[in-house]
Design a protein around this motif. Structure first.
Motif, PDB file in Angstrom:
ATOM      1  N   GLU A 152      80.601  28.426  73.766  1.00  0.00           N
ATOM      2  CA  GLU A 152      79.594  27.484  73.256  1.00  0.00           C
ATOM      3  C   GLU A 152      78.554  27.154  74.332  1.00  0.00           C
ATOM      4  OE1 GLU A 152      79.054  26.432  70.236  1.00  0.00           O
ATOM      5  OE2 GLU A 152      80.852  27.201  69.300  1.00  0.00           O
ATOM      6  N   LYS A 153      78.958  27.095  75.585  1.00  0.00           N
ATOM      7  CA  LYS A 153      78.034  26.785  76.684  1.00  0.00           C
ATOM      8  C   LYS A 153      76.952  27.846  76.838  1.00  0.00           C
ATOM      9  CE  LYS A 153      80.988  23.956  79.630  1.00  0.00           C
ATOM     10  NZ  LYS A 153      81.688  23.889  80.923  1.00  0.00           N
ATOM     11  N   GLN A 154      77.201  29.046  76.352  1.00  0.00           N
ATOM     12  CA  GLN A 154      76.208  30.124  76.439  1.00  0.00           C
ATOM     13  C   GLN A 154      75.046  29.923  75.470  1.00  0.00           C
ATOM     14  OE1 GLN A 154      78.225  33.867  75.995  1.00  0.00           O
ATOM     15  NE2 GLN A 154      79.658  33.412  77.632  1.00  0.00           N
ATOM     16  N   ASN A 155      75.235  29.079  74.471  1.00  0.00           N
ATOM     17  CA  ASN A 155      74.190  28.783  73.494  1.00  0.00           C
ATOM     18  C   ASN A 155      73.106  27.936  74.173  1.00  0.00           C
ATOM     19  OD1 ASN A 155      72.597  27.871  71.383  1.00  0.00           O
ATOM     20  ND2 ASN A 155      74.328  27.408  70.055  1.00  0.00           N
ATOM     21  N   GLU A 156      71.853  28.315  74.013  1.00  0.00           N
ATOM     22  CA  GLU A 156      70.761  27.577  74.661  1.00  0.00           C
ATOM     23  C   GLU A 156      70.643  26.136  74.161  1.00  0.00           C
ATOM     24  OE1 GLU A 156      66.886  28.852  72.058  1.00  0.00           O
ATOM     25  OE2 GLU A 156      67.620  30.280  73.546  1.00  0.00           O
ATOM     26  N   ASP A 157      71.172  25.836  72.976  1.00  0.00           N
ATOM     27  CA  ASP A 157      71.101  24.482  72.422  1.00  0.00           C
ATOM     28  C   ASP A 157      72.297  23.620  72.807  1.00  0.00           C
ATOM     29  OD1 ASP A 157      68.704  25.106  71.124  1.00  0.00           O
ATOM     30  OD2 ASP A 157      69.750  25.856  69.358  1.00  0.00           O
TER      31      ASP A 157
ATOM     32  N   LYS B 180      74.392  21.004  74.379  1.00  0.00           N
ATOM     33  CA  LYS B 180      74.139  19.763  75.099  1.00  0.00           C
ATOM     34  C   LYS B 180      75.201  18.768  74.649  1.00  0.00           C
ATOM     35  CE  LYS B 180      70.952  15.925  75.369  1.00  0.00           C
ATOM     36  NZ  LYS B 180      69.826  15.285  74.723  1.00  0.00           N
TER      37      LYS B 180
END
Length: 69
Positions: A58-63, A65
């Motif tokens: 999930e951390k690889q997703n640019e969104d 946060k």
């Protein structure tokens, strides 16, 4: 612990899959996260803990946060 929350912004409308959004929230438990989101009046569909390899993915997703509420 980090939780992924699937929700609809309109609390008074029947959920529609195409309108589902997600946020990541820090909390102690699923019920803690739900309590923290009550003021936002989201129509929460599902809350799931995110950890390990799933969290790294999930951390690889640019969104990605994490919201600290």
């Amino acid at each position: 612990m980090i939780f992924k929350v699937y929700f609809q912004k309109n609390f008074h409308q029947v959920p529609v899959r195409e309108l589902t959004e997600t946020i990541y929230v820090e909390g102690e438990s699923e019920s803690d996260v739900r309590k923290k989101l009550v003021p936002r009046e989201y129509n929460i569909e599902f809350v799931t803990p995110v950890s390990g390899a799933y969290l790294e993915y999930e951390k690889q997703n640019e969104d990605f946060k994490v919201e600290s509420i």
